[in-house]
Design a protein around this motif. Structure first.
Motif, PDB file in Angstrom:
ATOM      1  N   ALA A 172       2.933  25.664  -8.455  1.00 54.82           N
ATOM      2  CA  ALA A 172       2.882  25.693  -6.995  1.00 54.82           C
ATOM      3  C   ALA A 172       2.629  24.293  -6.429  1.00 54.82           C
ATOM      4  CB  ALA A 172       1.792  26.669  -6.535  1.00 54.82           C
ATOM      5  N   SER A 173       1.717  23.562  -7.059  1.00 56.21           N
ATOM      6  CA  SER A 173       1.422  22.194  -6.605  1.00 56.21           C
ATOM      7  C   SER A 173       2.627  21.290  -6.787  1.00 56.21           C
ATOM      8  CB  SER A 173       0.229  21.627  -7.382  1.00 56.21           C
ATOM      9  OG  SER A 173      -0.897  22.455  -7.249  1.00 56.21           O
ATOM     10  N   LEU A 174       3.298  21.439  -7.926  1.00 54.39           N
ATOM     11  CA  LEU A 174       4.466  20.604  -8.204  1.00 54.39           C
ATOM     12  C   LEU A 174       5.565  20.844  -7.179  1.00 54.39           C
ATOM     13  CD1 LEU A 174       5.871  18.594 -10.113  1.00 54.39           C
ATOM     14  CD2 LEU A 174       6.670  20.548 -11.447  1.00 54.39           C
ATOM     15  N   LEU A 175       5.842  22.114  -6.871  1.00 55.69           N
ATOM     16  CA  LEU A 175       6.884  22.408  -5.889  1.00 55.69           C
ATOM     17  C   LEU A 175       6.465  21.950  -4.494  1.00 55.69           C
ATOM     18  CD1 LEU A 175       9.659  23.613  -5.528  1.00 55.69           C
ATOM     19  CD2 LEU A 175       8.603  25.843  -5.136  1.00 55.69           C
ATOM     20  N   GLY A 176       5.175  22.085  -4.156  1.00 50.04           N
ATOM     21  CA  GLY A 176       4.703  21.594  -2.871  1.00 50.04           C
ATOM     22  C   GLY A 176       4.884  20.098  -2.721  1.00 50.04           C
ATOM     23  N   VAL A 229      10.626  26.622   4.199  1.00 52.86           N
ATOM     24  CA  VAL A 229      10.976  28.043   4.182  1.00 52.86           C
ATOM     25  C   VAL A 229      11.075  28.545   2.754  1.00 52.86           C
ATOM     26  CG1 VAL A 229      12.669  29.754   4.925  1.00 52.86           C
ATOM     27  CG2 VAL A 229      12.207  27.762   6.358  1.00 52.86           C
ATOM     28  N   MET A 230      11.790  27.816   1.922  1.00 52.52           N
ATOM     29  CA  MET A 230      11.926  28.220   0.521  1.00 52.52           C
ATOM     30  C   MET A 230      10.584  28.174  -0.197  1.00 52.52           C
ATOM     31  SD  MET A 230      15.014  28.997   0.510  1.00 52.52           S
ATOM     32  CE  MET A 230      15.053  29.432  -1.230  1.00 52.52           C
ATOM     33  N   PHE A 231       9.763  27.181   0.151  1.00 53.46           N
ATOM     34  CA  PHE A 231       8.452  27.080  -0.497  1.00 53.46           C
ATOM     35  C   PHE A 231       7.559  28.261  -0.110  1.00 53.46           C
ATOM     36  CE2 PHE A 231       4.073  25.208  -0.630  1.00 53.46           C
ATOM     37  CZ  PHE A 231       4.004  25.100  -2.013  1.00 53.46           C
ATOM     38  N   ALA A 232       7.620  28.680   1.166  1.00 50.77           N
ATOM     39  CA  ALA A 232       6.825  29.833   1.597  1.00 50.77           C
ATOM     40  C   ALA A 232       7.274  31.100   0.868  1.00 50.77           C
ATOM     41  CB  ALA A 232       6.954  30.013   3.105  1.00 50.77           C
ATOM     42  N   MET A 233       8.573  31.278   0.674  1.00 49.34           N
ATOM     43  CA  MET A 233       9.077  32.430  -0.079  1.00 49.34           C
ATOM     44  C   MET A 233       8.612  32.363  -1.530  1.00 49.34           C
ATOM     45  SD  MET A 233      12.944  32.838   1.441  1.00 49.34           S
ATOM     46  CE  MET A 233      13.204  34.369   0.555  1.00 49.34           C
ATOM     47  N   PHE A 234       8.660  31.177  -2.093  1.00 49.17           N
ATOM     48  CA  PHE A 234       8.202  31.008  -3.476  1.00 49.17           C
ATOM     49  C   PHE A 234       6.728  31.365  -3.611  1.00 49.17           C
ATOM     50  CE2 PHE A 234       5.813  28.201  -6.309  1.00 49.17           C
ATOM     51  CZ  PHE A 234       6.348  28.559  -7.537  1.00 49.17           C
ATOM     52  N   MET A 235       5.898  30.917  -2.660  1.00 56.27           N
ATOM     53  CA  MET A 235       4.466  31.182  -2.755  1.00 56.27           C
ATOM     54  C   MET A 235       4.161  32.667  -2.616  1.00 56.27           C
ATOM     55  SD  MET A 235       2.749  28.551  -3.536  1.00 56.27           S
ATOM     56  CE  MET A 235       1.109  29.167  -3.178  1.00 56.27           C
ATOM     57  N   ALA A 236       4.967  33.403  -1.828  1.00 55.00           N
ATOM     58  CA  ALA A 236       4.752  34.844  -1.711  1.00 55.00           C
ATOM     59  C   ALA A 236       5.020  35.529  -3.048  1.00 55.00           C
ATOM     60  CB  ALA A 236       5.648  35.419  -0.622  1.00 55.00           C
ATOM     61  N   ILE A 287      -1.955  31.855   2.624  1.00 52.91           N
ATOM     62  CA  ILE A 287      -1.636  32.481   3.916  1.00 52.91           C
ATOM     63  C   ILE A 287      -0.889  31.530   4.845  1.00 52.91           C
ATOM     64  CG2 ILE A 287      -2.678  33.409   6.026  1.00 52.91           C
ATOM     65  CD1 ILE A 287      -4.731  34.795   4.332  1.00 52.91           C
ATOM     66  N   PHE A 288      -1.337  30.269   4.960  1.00 53.72           N
ATOM     67  CA  PHE A 288      -0.696  29.313   5.858  1.00 53.72           C
ATOM     68  C   PHE A 288      -0.064  28.159   5.084  1.00 53.72           C
ATOM     69  CE2 PHE A 288      -3.875  31.065   8.956  1.00 53.72           C
ATOM     70  CZ  PHE A 288      -2.940  31.652   9.787  1.00 53.72           C
ATOM     71  N   VAL A 289       0.451  28.473   3.903  1.00 54.73           N
ATOM     72  CA  VAL A 289       1.030  27.404   3.090  1.00 54.73           C
ATOM     73  C   VAL A 289       2.283  26.830   3.741  1.00 54.73           C
ATOM     74  CG1 VAL A 289       2.538  28.886   1.687  1.00 54.73           C
ATOM     75  CG2 VAL A 289       1.560  26.814   0.690  1.00 54.73           C
ATOM     76  N   ALA A 290       2.946  27.598   4.613  1.00 52.28           N
ATOM     77  CA  ALA A 290       4.128  27.079   5.304  1.00 52.28           C
ATOM     78  C   ALA A 290       3.776  25.909   6.215  1.00 52.28           C
ATOM     79  CB  ALA A 290       4.791  28.191   6.119  1.00 52.28           C
ATOM     80  N   LEU A 319       0.913  20.998   0.850  1.00 53.19           N
ATOM     81  CA  LEU A 319       0.069  20.293  -0.126  1.00 53.19           C
ATOM     82  C   LEU A 319      -1.232  21.046  -0.409  1.00 53.19           C
ATOM     83  CD1 LEU A 319       0.429  16.559   0.999  1.00 53.19           C
ATOM     84  CD2 LEU A 319       1.618  17.747  -0.842  1.00 53.19           C
ATOM     85  N   ALA A 320      -1.423  22.215   0.214  1.00 59.70           N
ATOM     86  CA  ALA A 320      -2.644  22.995  -0.027  1.00 59.70           C
ATOM     87  C   ALA A 320      -2.811  23.365  -1.500  1.00 59.70           C
ATOM     88  CB  ALA A 320      -2.646  24.249   0.859  1.00 59.70           C
ATOM     89  N   PRO A 321      -1.770  23.814  -2.218  1.00 61.23           N
ATOM     90  CA  PRO A 321      -1.955  24.103  -3.647  1.00 61.23           C
ATOM     91  C   PRO A 321      -2.406  22.891  -4.453  1.00 61.23           C
ATOM     92  CG  PRO A 321       0.069  25.115  -2.861  1.00 61.23           C
ATOM     93  CD  PRO A 321      -0.427  24.221  -1.760  1.00 61.23           C
ATOM     94  N   LEU A 322      -1.934  21.701  -4.089  1.00 58.72           N
ATOM     95  CA  LEU A 322      -2.348  20.495  -4.810  1.00 58.72           C
ATOM     96  C   LEU A 322      -3.828  20.221  -4.592  1.00 58.72           C
ATOM     97  CD1 LEU A 322      -1.629  17.982  -6.490  1.00 58.72           C
ATOM     98  CD2 LEU A 322      -1.075  16.817  -4.345  1.00 58.72           C
TER      99      LEU A 322
END
Length: 784
Positions: A212-216, A275-282, A578-581, A585-588
């Protein structure tokens, strides 16, 4: 060994002086290496500490003696050692207590085969003795917890084992082990399954934060690589558009190009990759939970606690403590439930009210900063107010955490739950709910309401008819959410870690300064443990007192110690998902914090705090349900953030319906050219409805030029200020996107949950073989 032969061995040991009959049992035949035993070689199961009392007639002394007599009536062996200011009571439980526990465990549904083989683990001994101490009542009805509140006893704790403590400190509880695996089995043997599963979950969470951090970071770098060539940034930075004042009186018109830096920052977090990152995190949330269930199942099967039941464990301990005990019947009161529901609603309304108070603070702060004498703050009053609001929100969270805990405990008392396990689940749900609203109510306002209910020139919404309701940041509404999240997350994690580690370290140092230092080695009795034969000699009172004082100086732990760690991490998980969109960088940040958190908690538990009472469990309990609820809420929130808060949908509509590429004929222009001007509306001072809105002093540009018009961000007609067809089209597309996003992601979540079994096949097979072996053993023993 026959009874007569065992008695002869005991008499021989008494002659040798191993078993002392002077009233203080420093050792017993059961612990001798010459006799078969279910006890491990240890000194004391538990220690009580009280202040020394000069007058034996005082009530405190009488209550101490009465409680100790109650313990002796349960055949607990008590050793009393008096220091200068405190008196220690070392407690040893008789062997029969553990034999009874093992037998009841064997015949129960929550059978634990591992504890029926060989010695009773030390963690089990401590847990049983802790339960007995907690359920001993004086004639006045007071138990140990109430005696501690009345200062009859100063402290209660189980002793750290020097050898195991040293090994854990070497392999786990040190900063140089940050990037090494955790010795979960050793942690389980020392602290019990409950603590071990917390670290197992935290380690698994930290591991899965890596992708998740890497993709963020990739999403962030993608925006960073192209933001210099973005036509949106270019249009903002080169614009001569004059924008309307953001507040009354001192606020003046400003140039859109003044927000060039903020526009660059905003595009880093508000782009197509988000958008894609938010879908990935879900989907990541579902994968994390499903694979965690598999990971947990592997360890609980290895520990032989897969079928363990908490309620049945409590029943067994009740019988061990008192064979004549009566079961606590399940009760339900609609009156109590209604009262709790009403009180919970009132508390939530109070918390939401605090969020409204923060809104009012930001509105007033914006006006005061704009009218202040500091030119820099006056020019950036909106941003400064948002930052101050975030800092105040953090302090509100800190204060409300204590209030929420007190209220949750009172509500649990009103419910009168049947067991400690039920009370713990109820408290966890209430405390998390209160904390969640405390943390996120203000963020939900910023994400979904800020800038959408403030009105427009000629029709601004005002608080008490005086202060204009705040608008979104000039660079976009998502910037406000990003600033709020970044400040709260960084402050909360940094300050919490400083106090979490610095507080116990300082308290231990202070206690060492206040406590007299005793000699650590006594020449005439101190001997090292024989590693091969596992034999040991009882220390003299001086050495024993030194060890007890060492444990007494450590910081106290209670039933909330592990709960606090879980609550902190689950709330961080909420921030991360919840608000990663709005903050990719929150996962990092969570990953970096967790790498530190694991070692910080380990050092604290092993070196700075008294030993936590080992608790048995086979899951993280109600926290699993909380995490699943957060996963569902993350899908909804991220869909709303992208669909409503960000400019993703307006840009999409402009690209395909209003921009240069709408008719498909333009090829030499960027499809987003002109988007900024298209998203603005204009008001003119010659309109009577606007004339009284802004004073002439406000309609002066930074260069000193008087202007008769200004622009604001909205889709309204320049003639009658009504909403344009473009606004309604964008609104329809927003809702369509939210519905589509949530349905697609929810379907992905369900497919993922179905595709990944919660229990690995090897665990199912291992359980099958274990059950078959136990049944065959029972059959063989019954035939004999």
């Amino acid at each position: 060994m026959s009874r007569h032969r065992r008695q002869a061995s005991i008499e021989l040991l008494e002659l040798m002086g191993v078993v002392k009959e002077n009233g203080h049992h420093f050792d017993s035949p059961e612990t001798s290496p010459l006799l078969p035993s279910v006890r491990t070689p240890l000194s004391y199961d538990y220690v009580l500490v009280a202040k020394t009392v000069d007058d034996p007639e005082k009530d405190t002394f009488k209550m101490q003696e009465a409680f100790i007599e109650k313990l002796k009536m349960k055949n607990l062996k008590i050793t009393k050692i008096i220091d200068d200011t405190v008196v220690f009571y070392g407690i040893q439980a008789p062997n029969e207590v553990f034999e009874k526990y093992r037998y009841l465990l064997k015949v129960s549904d929550a059978c634990n085969w591992s504890e029926q083989q060989g010695n009773v683990p030390l963690s089990t001994r401590i847990r049983i003795v802790h339960f007995i101490l907690s359920h001993v009542f004086l004639n006045t009805g007071e138990n140990l917890f109430e005696l501690l509140k009345k200062k009859v006893f100063e402290a209660k704790f189980c002793l750290h084992e020097r050898k195991t403590q040293k090994e854990l400190r070497k392999s786990w509880a040190r900063w140089t082990a940050c990037f090494r695996g955790q010795p979960i089995n050793d942690v389980r043997n020392y602290f019990g399954e409950k603590v071990a599963l917390y670290y197992l979950w935290l380690g698994w969470y930290t591991l899965l934060l890596l992708p998740a951090s890497l993709l963020g970071v990739v999403v962030f770098l993608y925006a960073l690589a192209f933001y210099n060539t973005s036509p949106l940034i270019k249009e903002v930075c080169e614009s001569n558009t004059i924008m309307c004042p953001l507040c009354d009186k001192r606020c003046k018109v400003w140039l859109l190009s003044d927000t060039c830096l903020y526009a660059k920052v905003s595009i880093l977090f508000d782009n197509e990759g988000t958008v894609m990152f938010a879908m990935f995190m879900a989907v990541w949330t579902t994968l994390f939970l499903e694979f965690w269930k598999r990971h947990r199942a592997s360890y609980t099967c290895e520990w032989k606690v897969f079928d363990w039941c908490e309620e049945e464990e409590e029943l067994i301990l009740e019988i061990v403590n008192n064979a004549e005990c009566a079961p606590k019947e399940h009760k339900h009161s609609y009156l109590r439930s209604t009262l709790v529901l009403i009180l919970v609603t009132l508390i939530l309304l109070l918390i939401i009210g605090l969020a409204h108070a923060l809104v009012v603070f930001r509105v007033v702060a914006t006006v005061m900063l704009a009218e202040g004498s500091w030119e820099f703050l006056s020019d950036h009053s909106n941003t400064a107010a948002v930052i101050l609001g975030a800092v105040l929100h953090y302090f509100t969270i800190t204060i409300m955490t204590r209030v929420n805990r007190i209220v949750s405990l009172k509500l649990c008392d009103i419910e009168e739950n049947q067991s400690f396990a039920a009370s713990e689940r109820s408290f966890t749900v209430k405390m998390f709910t209160f904390q969640f609203f405390t943390l996120f109510s203000s963020l939900f306002y910023v994400a979904f309401f800020l800038g959408r209910i403030n009105g427009h020139p000629g029709g601004y919404v005002r608080i008490a008819g005086k202060w204009r309701l705040e608008e979104c940041h000039p660079s976009g509404c998502l910037t406000d959410l990003f600033i709020q999240m970044a400040i709260i997350m960084v402050l909360k994690q940094t300050i919490s870690n400083v106090f979490e580690f610095g507080g116990p370290w300082f308290n231990r140092w202070l206690k060492r300064r206040r406590t007299k230092k005793l000699q650590r080695k006594c020449p005439h009795c101190y001997k090292k443990e024989d590693q091969q034969t596992n034999r040991w000699q009882e220390l003299c009172e001086i050495c024993k007192l030194s060890d007890w004082l060492r444990n007494y100086r450590l910081n106290d732990v209670n039933s909330f110690s592990l709960f606090n760690e879980f609550l902190e991490m689950v709330l961080q998980f909420s921030f991360t998902t919840i608000f990663v969109a709005a903050f990719p960088l929150a996962p990092l940040l969570a990953l970096i914090n967790n790498i530190i958190e694991i070692r910080l908690d380990a050092i604290k538990m092993v070196s700075l705090e008294r030993r936590m009472v080992p608790k048995k469990t086979n899951d993280i309990g109600v926290w699993t349900d909380v995490l699943e609820a957060i996963g569902v809420l993350a899908v909804i929130a991220n869909g709303l953030v992208i669909g409503i808060s960000s400019d993703f949908i307006p840009r999409l509509v402009y690209r395909y319906n209003y921009g240069p590429c709408a008719n498909g004929t333009v090829t030499d222009m960027d499809c987003m050219a002109g988007y900024i001007n298209n998203s603005l509306s204009t008001v003119y001072m010659n309109d009577q409805r606007i004339y009284n809105e802004f004073s002439p002093d406000q309609m002066v540009t930074p260069s000193g030029q008087n202007v008769s018009y200004c622009s604001y961000k909205d889709y309204r007609s320049n003639e009658d200020y009504s909403l344009t067809p473009q606004f309604w089209l964008i609104l329809a597309v927003r809702f369509a996107f939210v519905i589509l996003f949530e349905h697609v992601v929810v379907i992905c979540k369900f497919v993922t949950a179905w595709f990944v079994p919660s229990v690995p096949l090897d665990v199912k097979n291992q359980r099958l073989f274990d059950k078959l072996s136990r049944l065959k053993e029972e059959l063989s023993s019954s035939e004999v």
